[in-house]
Design a protein around this motif. Sequence first.
Motif, PDB file in Angstrom:
ATOM      1  N   THR A  98      34.250  50.827  50.589  1.00  0.00           N
ATOM      2  CA  THR A  98      34.872  50.914  49.175  1.00  0.00           C
ATOM      3  C   THR A  98      35.102  52.383  48.756  1.00  0.00           C
ATOM      4  N   MET A  99      34.677  53.305  49.510  1.00  0.00           N
ATOM      5  CA  MET A  99      34.795  54.670  49.255  1.00  0.00           C
ATOM      6  C   MET A  99      35.933  55.265  49.947  1.00  0.00           C
ATOM      7  N   TRP A 100      36.377  54.570  51.129  1.00  0.00           N
ATOM      8  CA  TRP A 100      37.253  55.376  52.153  1.00  0.00           C
ATOM      9  C   TRP A 100      38.827  55.705  51.262  1.00  0.00           C
ATOM     10  N   ASP A 101      39.153  54.895  50.408  1.00  0.00           N
ATOM     11  CA  ASP A 101      40.428  55.384  49.886  1.00  0.00           C
ATOM     12  C   ASP A 101      40.414  55.439  48.189  1.00  0.00           C
ATOM     13  N   ILE A 184      38.691  45.833  40.507  1.00  0.00           N
ATOM     14  CA  ILE A 184      38.784  45.436  39.125  1.00  0.00           C
ATOM     15  C   ILE A 184      38.884  46.607  38.164  1.00  0.00           C
ATOM     16  N   ALA A 185      40.073  46.572  37.464  1.00  0.00           N
ATOM     17  CA  ALA A 185      40.209  47.709  36.335  1.00  0.00           C
ATOM     18  C   ALA A 185      39.414  47.357  35.175  1.00  0.00           C
ATOM     19  N   ILE A 186      38.733  48.231  34.865  1.00  0.00           N
ATOM     20  CA  ILE A 186      38.011  47.894  33.381  1.00  0.00           C
ATOM     21  C   ILE A 186      38.427  48.393  32.265  1.00  0.00           C
ATOM     22  N   PHE A 187      38.604  47.909  31.294  1.00  0.00           N
ATOM     23  CA  PHE A 187      39.381  48.631  29.945  1.00  0.00           C
ATOM     24  C   PHE A 187      38.425  48.469  28.763  1.00  0.00           C
ATOM     25  N   LYS A 188      37.597  47.460  28.722  1.00  0.00           N
ATOM     26  CA  LYS A 188      36.649  47.364  27.707  1.00  0.00           C
ATOM     27  C   LYS A 188      35.475  47.060  27.978  1.00  0.00           C
ATOM     28  N   ILE A 297      42.433  33.629  30.046  1.00  0.00           N
ATOM     29  CA  ILE A 297      43.312  34.255  31.180  1.00  0.00           C
ATOM     30  C   ILE A 297      43.738  35.546  30.723  1.00  0.00           C
ATOM     31  N   ASP A 298      44.178  35.844  29.622  1.00  0.00           N
ATOM     32  CA  ASP A 298      44.441  37.038  29.357  1.00  0.00           C
ATOM     33  C   ASP A 298      43.501  37.972  28.732  1.00  0.00           C
ATOM     34  N   THR A 299      42.126  37.802  29.036  1.00  0.00           N
ATOM     35  CA  THR A 299      41.087  38.671  28.585  1.00  0.00           C
ATOM     36  C   THR A 299      40.537  38.867  29.671  1.00  0.00           C
ATOM     37  N   PHE A 300      40.171  38.207  30.725  1.00  0.00           N
ATOM     38  CA  PHE A 300      39.545  38.446  32.046  1.00  0.00           C
ATOM     39  C   PHE A 300      40.870  37.990  32.928  1.00  0.00           C
ATOM     40  N   MET A 301      41.649  38.862  33.078  1.00  0.00           N
ATOM     41  CA  MET A 301      43.078  38.657  33.982  1.00  0.00           C
ATOM     42  C   MET A 301      43.100  38.747  35.442  1.00  0.00           C
ATOM     43  N   ASN A 302      43.465  37.871  35.990  1.00  0.00           N
ATOM     44  CA  ASN A 302      43.916  37.907  37.453  1.00  0.00           C
ATOM     45  C   ASN A 302      45.133  38.632  37.747  1.00  0.00           C
ATOM     46  N   SER A 303      45.255  39.116  38.830  1.00  0.00           N
ATOM     47  CA  SER A 303      46.612  39.938  39.271  1.00  0.00           C
ATOM     48  C   SER A 303      47.899  39.086  39.382  1.00  0.00           C
ATOM     49  N   LYS A 304      48.001  37.642  39.637  1.00  0.00           N
ATOM     50  CA  LYS A 304      48.987  36.825  39.989  1.00  0.00           C
ATOM     51  C   LYS A 304      49.349  36.830  38.271  1.00  0.00           C
ATOM     52  N   HIS A 330      46.390  40.118  45.566  1.00  0.00           N
ATOM     53  CA  HIS A 330      47.327  40.969  46.320  1.00  0.00           C
ATOM     54  C   HIS A 330      46.389  41.853  46.983  1.00  0.00           C
ATOM     55  N   PRO A 331      46.863  42.204  48.544  1.00  0.00           N
ATOM     56  CA  PRO A 331      46.375  43.024  49.518  1.00  0.00           C
ATOM     57  C   PRO A 331      46.246  44.325  49.339  1.00  0.00           C
ATOM     58  N   ASP A 332      47.354  44.985  48.681  1.00  0.00           N
ATOM     59  CA  ASP A 332      47.279  46.419  48.495  1.00  0.00           C
ATOM     60  C   ASP A 332      46.303  46.898  47.121  1.00  0.00           C
ATOM     61  N   LYS A 333      45.177  46.443  47.070  1.00  0.00           N
ATOM     62  CA  LYS A 333      44.295  46.494  45.951  1.00  0.00           C
ATOM     63  C   LYS A 333      44.180  47.731  45.225  1.00  0.00           C
ATOM     64  N   HIS A 334      43.996  48.755  45.882  1.00  0.00           N
ATOM     65  CA  HIS A 334      43.773  49.985  44.995  1.00  0.00           C
ATOM     66  C   HIS A 334      44.943  50.449  44.453  1.00  0.00           C
ATOM     67  N   GLU A 335      46.129  50.545  45.217  1.00  0.00           N
ATOM     68  CA  GLU A 335      47.400  50.967  44.790  1.00  0.00           C
ATOM     69  C   GLU A 335      47.828  50.207  43.456  1.00  0.00           C
ATOM     70  N   ARG A 336      47.613  48.761  43.333  1.00  0.00           N
ATOM     71  CA  ARG A 336      47.791  48.038  42.289  1.00  0.00           C
ATOM     72  C   ARG A 336      46.929  48.285  41.167  1.00  0.00           C
ATOM     73  N   MET A 337      45.769  48.418  41.647  1.00  0.00           N
ATOM     74  CA  MET A 337      44.667  48.768  40.578  1.00  0.00           C
ATOM     75  C   MET A 337      44.909  50.170  39.673  1.00  0.00           C
ATOM     76  N   LYS A 338      45.171  50.934  40.439  1.00  0.00           N
ATOM     77  CA  LYS A 338      45.672  52.404  39.898  1.00  0.00           C
ATOM     78  C   LYS A 338      46.882  52.322  39.075  1.00  0.00           C
ATOM     79  N   ALA A 339      47.541  51.618  39.452  1.00  0.00           N
ATOM     80  CA  ALA A 339      48.995  51.225  38.569  1.00  0.00           C
ATOM     81  C   ALA A 339      48.844  50.514  37.340  1.00  0.00           C
TER      82      ALA A 339
END
Length: 364
Positions: A98-101, A184-188, A297-304, A330-339
């Motif tokens: 999980t640290m590679w990228d 998972i992107a954490i905001f709160k 679903i809008d509090t703990f949201m999935n990427s779809k 989605h497979p491009d997890k980290h790129e989407r996570m950062k976006a």
Amino acid sequence: MGSYDDSTGKSKITEAKTRYTVLGSFFAIGLCLGVVISERIYVQKRSLIPKPRQLVSRIAESMHVGHRAAGPRNELEAYLMKIAPEKELLLAVANKNTMWDGMLDTFTKGIKRAKVSNHMVLALDVVTRDWCLENGINSWLMNLTISSAQKGTGDNHAVSAMKFGILKSFVELDYSILLSDVDIAIFKNPFEHLYRDSDVEGMTDGFDERTAYGSIEGFDDPSMGWGRYAQYYKHFNLNSGLFYIRANNRTLDLLDRLATRLAHEKYWDQTAYNEGIFFLSHGSYKSPQVSVRVMEIDTFMNSKRLFKDIRHRPKGQQPPLPVMVHVNYHPDKHERMKAVIEWYGGNEHALDAFPGGSEKGTRR
């Protein structure tokens, strides 16, 4: 013979009646007051009697106090008492992959951003443990061996299959756990948004109200004539990468069953997780009978939900900032996570380059 004064006799009788009437009135008033006062005392005492959940909570609290008084049962509990004194923990299981990228770094920055002090990364190798120590992240090293049943399933699935046994060791110490994957992107702070009224409170793979919360569907078999129609209840599975599990005997039973099954059977952990929760008792089989709450679903949201719906809505129709966004679809997890983090940070074009699905050109 003495004379009898009739008027005097009547006067005495009237006086006696008046006296008894007054005494009777005082008695009645006293009785009414006694009933009212007794009723109030009863209501007040009854209000002090804890409801079943309160009672269970108080018993649990007394058990926890007893454990603290007796001291930690092992080194893990001693550490938990320092980092999670309220006996709730955000737990992520990670290895050096999980640290590679940089995904673990992005995930733990979310922990810091949301000020989740009661967190832990359970490191499956020394490299991950050392990285956490260097970056101010609570961590615990646990060397685990992948069971022979899970070999060949891929590293990520093999690790996921072990998490129920890991969770069991925490629940046995009376700790309630919010298990989180690292994509998972954490905001709160998620602990400020849990209901805690169910044994399992989990994120859904559903992407709208019907698929997430359930619907009654119809079934039609014309060969049955007047009995051709039947109904059934349908909802999408809970995601095994984000859920809160309370510490009690029912959840301990569930985790024990899942850990045992996945140690001996080559099976997807998410399917086993949902079967363990939702399959009904029947015949000689008795389910763990855990109670379940689906996270909003809008509090703990999935990427779809985010990529195929929410981002396309006009700004005024979008829900508030979510607590967590899980890039599970989605497979491009980290790129989407950062976006996703950039998009919620104010960059309205941060998600434009990503299709709604995993294939190019799929807007919705």
